[in-house]
Design a protein around this motif. Structure first.
Motif, mmCIF file in Angstrom:
data_model
loop_
_atom_site.group_PDB
_atom_site.id
_atom_site.type_symbol
_atom_site.label_atom_id
_atom_site.label_comp_id
_atom_site.label_asym_id
_atom_site.label_seq_id
_atom_site.Cartn_x
_atom_site.Cartn_y
_atom_site.Cartn_z
ATOM 1 N N SER A 148 1.047 -1.131 0.293
ATOM 2 C CA SER A 148 0.098 0.375 -0.136
ATOM 3 C C SER A 148 0.627 0.984 -0.350
ATOM 4 N N VAL A 149 1.873 0.650 0.968
ATOM 5 C CA VAL A 149 2.958 2.475 1.118
ATOM 6 C C VAL A 149 3.633 2.500 -0.404
ATOM 7 N N LEU A 150 4.148 1.518 -0.737
ATOM 8 C CA LEU A 150 4.666 1.369 -2.391
ATOM 9 C C LEU A 150 3.819 2.432 -3.218
ATOM 10 N N LEU A 151 3.063 1.647 -3.818
ATOM 11 C CA LEU A 151 2.293 1.367 -4.475
ATOM 12 C C LEU A 151 1.615 3.115 -4.574
ATOM 13 N N SER A 152 1.596 4.092 -3.209
ATOM 14 C CA SER A 152 1.579 5.174 -3.139
ATOM 15 C C SER A 152 2.260 6.232 -3.521
ATOM 16 N N PHE A 153 3.778 5.682 -4.144
ATOM 17 C CA PHE A 153 4.885 6.669 -5.021
ATOM 18 C C PHE A 153 5.275 6.254 -6.497
ATOM 19 N N THR A 154 5.685 4.658 -5.811
ATOM 20 C CA THR A 154 6.431 4.177 -6.814
ATOM 21 C C THR A 154 6.235 3.321 -8.145
ATOM 22 N N SER A 155 6.467 3.382 -8.968
ATOM 23 C CA SER A 155 6.296 2.540 -10.161
ATOM 24 C C SER A 155 5.640 1.537 -10.394
ATOM 25 N N ARG A 156 4.210 1.256 -10.959
ATOM 26 C CA ARG A 156 3.969 -0.120 -11.277
ATOM 27 C C ARG A 156 5.021 -1.277 -11.847
ATOM 28 N N ARG A 157 5.363 -0.650 -12.837
ATOM 29 C CA ARG A 157 6.294 -1.610 -13.447
ATOM 30 C C ARG A 157 7.399 -1.966 -12.612
ATOM 31 N N LEU A 158 8.437 -0.945 -12.240
ATOM 32 C CA LEU A 158 9.039 -1.027 -11.580
ATOM 33 C C LEU A 158 9.053 -2.188 -9.995
ATOM 34 N N LEU A 159 7.767 -1.220 -9.994
ATOM 35 C CA LEU A 159 7.203 -2.972 -8.592
ATOM 36 C C LEU A 159 7.580 -4.160 -8.685
ATOM 37 N N THR B 198 7.441 -7.243 -18.019
ATOM 38 C CA THR B 198 6.283 -5.240 -17.856
ATOM 39 C C THR B 198 7.420 -4.716 -18.510
ATOM 40 N N LEU B 199 8.850 -4.769 -18.556
ATOM 41 C CA LEU B 199 9.295 -3.969 -18.487
ATOM 42 C C LEU B 199 8.739 -3.106 -19.938
ATOM 43 N N TRP B 200 8.214 -3.523 -21.122
ATOM 44 C CA TRP B 200 8.009 -3.276 -21.744
ATOM 45 C C TRP B 200 6.334 -2.964 -22.177
ATOM 46 N N LEU B 201 6.602 -2.497 -20.946
ATOM 47 C CA LEU B 201 4.669 -1.999 -20.420
ATOM 48 C C LEU B 201 4.574 -0.616 -20.188
ATOM 49 N N PRO B 202 3.759 0.229 -20.748
ATOM 50 C CA PRO B 202 3.543 1.504 -20.177
ATOM 51 C C PRO B 202 3.860 2.231 -18.606
ATOM 52 N N GLU B 203 4.060 3.017 -17.791
ATOM 53 C CA GLU B 203 3.430 2.822 -16.720
ATOM 54 C C GLU B 203 2.070 3.840 -16.692
ATOM 55 N N THR B 204 1.631 3.732 -15.468
ATOM 56 C CA THR B 204 -0.190 3.632 -15.397
ATOM 57 C C THR B 204 -0.294 5.150 -14.052
ATOM 58 N N GLU C 275 3.936 13.080 -24.239
ATOM 59 C CA GLU C 275 4.215 14.591 -24.366
ATOM 60 C C GLU C 275 4.811 15.511 -23.225
ATOM 61 N N SER C 276 3.671 15.420 -22.081
ATOM 62 C CA SER C 276 3.779 16.195 -21.111
ATOM 63 C C SER C 276 4.162 15.032 -19.658
ATOM 64 N N ARG C 277 4.711 13.940 -19.902
ATOM 65 C CA ARG C 277 5.764 13.317 -19.369
ATOM 66 C C ARG C 277 6.459 12.293 -19.488
ATOM 67 N N PRO C 278 7.264 12.141 -20.790
ATOM 68 C CA PRO C 278 8.415 11.988 -21.358
ATOM 69 C C PRO C 278 8.657 10.277 -20.118
ATOM 70 N N GLU C 279 8.907 10.528 -18.712
ATOM 71 C CA GLU C 279 9.693 9.503 -17.901
ATOM 72 C C GLU C 279 8.997 8.627 -18.088
ATOM 73 N N LEU C 280 7.240 8.236 -18.246
ATOM 74 C CA LEU C 280 6.183 7.036 -18.198
ATOM 75 C C LEU C 280 6.653 5.988 -19.271
ATOM 76 N N GLY C 281 6.887 6.674 -20.450
ATOM 77 C CA GLY C 281 7.384 5.745 -21.576
ATOM 78 C C GLY C 281 6.644 4.706 -22.233
ATOM 79 N N ASN C 282 6.842 4.619 -22.909
ATOM 80 C CA ASN C 282 5.539 3.083 -24.037
ATOM 81 C C ASN C 282 6.179 1.612 -23.991
#
Length: 533
Positions: free
Chosen positions: A378-389, A499-505, A526-533
């Motif tokens: 619950s704590v990690l999901l509030s601020f970390t990347s779904r993909r990385l976690l 999942t490393l090839w999925l976008p961040e949500t 375009e506004s958040r390029p760090e999320l990627g695809n």
């Protein structure tokens, strides 16, 4: 008048009567929740709790095989045998009992029937009642495997019903009632083959519960709370997990009683709790029932102590086939990851019988460690990347499973080996639990409302496909525990890579249609390029 109209937010309609008239403000469901109702108020909290409760008995139906289908812990020679049994046969039983082979199920294969018995009684499990040992050992995996196969087929049906005419709420009700019925009739099984058939039916029946529950929970809250509300279901799943060894221990002399008790829980829930649950406003909107969707949102607002302006209305989303190719690629990757996670998550739980430890204690420890796992998630999901976690958790689970082979087999020189193995297994199970939890949330955020329940069900099909293979590996583990843990470990690591090839949500809105999602994700990229695809 044109000057004033240009200042109005959203989609606004103005009735011209010579002066500024009342305006009609059209909003998306996300805008309703974030700006007028509250991202997470008391109404949504109560709603999330109520729709998460079914995870409790769904867990019990899923993992009951750990006890009902388990190999009994010990056997003993009968003290009173018939005179027709040769003294040499009785002597052979006594010789084995006095040796270090005593209690090993394989050691009874050469004994004459009638000279020995299971310590817990012949109804303690299906293995004891129907003699699924020796040359019939591999048949012990059949019921659990068919249960998960039934879950695969059921997920496809329930996924379509949940997105289609039945909706999330009624799909969950149907699944709960059928789960109660099939669980009870399983207790009436006269032989292994009928038992396996009923377990298949039970798996089919319960496969609509988790998906409908987690989608109902996630679609009622704002974007920042989706990860956290998903944990409510896993909390009740954990409580069900913890209750299972207690119930199994109390009914340890008759596996049928365990099924009868479990069958009551979904029936009671359907009668008492279900009337208090609201349908998903997002599903109602996509189905063209905007007034009903608006009424659900107004109900949330009233309980939260908010007064909605009368001129608010919902934006009707346009349905198109845009983004189908992109969605198909995502579905393939999500299902691939789901297969690995399902194989490891359910396999490790069933594989505890191959640890050098007491079955009831090992299952209880696995259940208890999910509580801190839920809090951490619950704590990690509030601020970390779904993909990385997800990827890190799957990798950690894989490494831990492989390390279990290093600590297997407590002996005279390493009497505490089983404790080291159980600790390593517990760490791995906590990690795979995190991967399991995150994948559900991730999947819900990756797909729009009009196919979300179906997508989650397809992912669940992949989970169950992995789970249906796992029992066979557990049986192999009775002969080679190290091999089973190595395979679990390798597959978990591979799942984390997909999942490393999925976008961040994280913090992305829940879109209602494929077209809306495609357009929205382009803007986000375009506004958040760090999320990627």
């Amino acid at each position: 008048m044109e000057e004033k109209q240009a200042l109005l937010p959203g989609n606004v309609e103005v009735a011209e009567t010579g002066i500024m008239a009342e305006t009609k403000l059209e909003l998306t469901v996300d805008q309703f929740l974030e700006e007028y109702i509250g991202s997470m108020g008391w109404s949504q909290l109560l709603h999330v709790i109520l729709v998460s409760i079914p995870w409790f008995f769904d867990c019990q139906n899923t993992l009951v095989s750990s006890f009902s289908d388990a190999l009994p812990a010990a056997w003993r020679c009968k003290t009173n045998t018939t005179t027709t049994i040769a003294p040499t046969s009785i002597s052979l039983c006594n010789n084995i009992t006095s040796s270090r082979e005593a209690g090993d199920a394989a050691s009874v294969c050469g004994l004459v029937p009638g000279t020995w018995e299971w310590v817990g009684g012949h109804t303690s499990s299906i293995v004891a009642e129907w003699d699924i040992i020796c040359d019939r050992t591999f048949l012990a995996a059949l019921p659990a495997s068919l249960f998960f196969l039934g879950s695969i087929l059921g997920s496809a049906l329930y996924g379509s019903l949940g997105d289609g005419f039945l909706g999330r709420k009624r799909t969950m009700l149907l699944s709960c009632i059928l789960t109660s019925i099939t669980c009870f009739i399983t207790s009436l099984s006269p032989n292994l083959w009928i038992y396996a058939l009923f377990r298949f039916a039970n798996g089919f029946a319960r496969s609509g519960i988790e998906t409908s529950c987690i989608v109902l929970a996630a679609e009622a809250v704002g974007r920042k709370w989706r990860g956290q509300v998903g944990q409510f279901g896993f909390f009740f799943y954990t409580v069900g997990f913890i209750s299972l060894p207690v119930m199994a221990y109390l009914t340890r002399h008759n596996w049928r009683d365990l099924y009868r008790i479990m069958s009551l829980l979904p029936l009671v829930y359907s009668l008492l709790m279900f009337p208090l649950i609201s349908e998903s406003p997002r599903w109602l909107l996509v189905r063209g029932r905007s007034e009903e969707a608006l009424e659900v949102l107004r109900k949330f607002a009233r309980v939260n102590g908010k007064d909605l302006p009368q001129n608010l209305s919902l934006t009707i989303p346009l349905i198109s086939k845009a983004g189908v190719d992109q969605t198909a690629k995502r579905m393939v990757m999500v299902m691939t990851a789901g297969f690995g996670v399902g194989f490891v998550y359910y396999g490790v739980q069933l594989n505890v019988e191959n640890l050098d430890f007491n079955l009831y204690v090992a299952v209880a420890i696995n259940a208890l460690i999910q509580i801190p796992s839920i809090v951490i998630d619950s704590v990690l999901l509030s601020f970390t990347s779904r993909r990385l976690l997800f990827s890190v958790s799957a990798f950690l689970a894989g490494v831990s499973c492989i390390l279990c082979t290093r600590f297997s087999g407590g002996n005279d020189t390493n009497p505490n080996g089983s404790w080291a193995q159980l600790t390593t297994e517990a760490i791995g199970f906590m990690a795979t639990s995190t991967a399991f939890d995150v994948l559900y949330i991730y999947c819900i955020e990756l797909f729009p409302t009009n196919i979300r329940n179906f997508a989650a069900s397809m992912m669940r099909q992949a989970l169950m496909l992995g789970a249906s293979v796992a029992p066979w590996l557990v049986v192999v583990g009775r002969f080679s525990p190290s091999l089973s843990f190595i395979i679990f470990g390798i597959l978990s690591i591979l799942s984390g890579l997909v999942t490393l090839w999925l976008p961040e949500t994280r913090d992305a809105p829940l879109y209602e249609t494929l077209q809306q999602q495609e357009e929205g994700e382009k803007r986000d990229a375009e506004s958040r390029p760090e999320l990627g695809n």
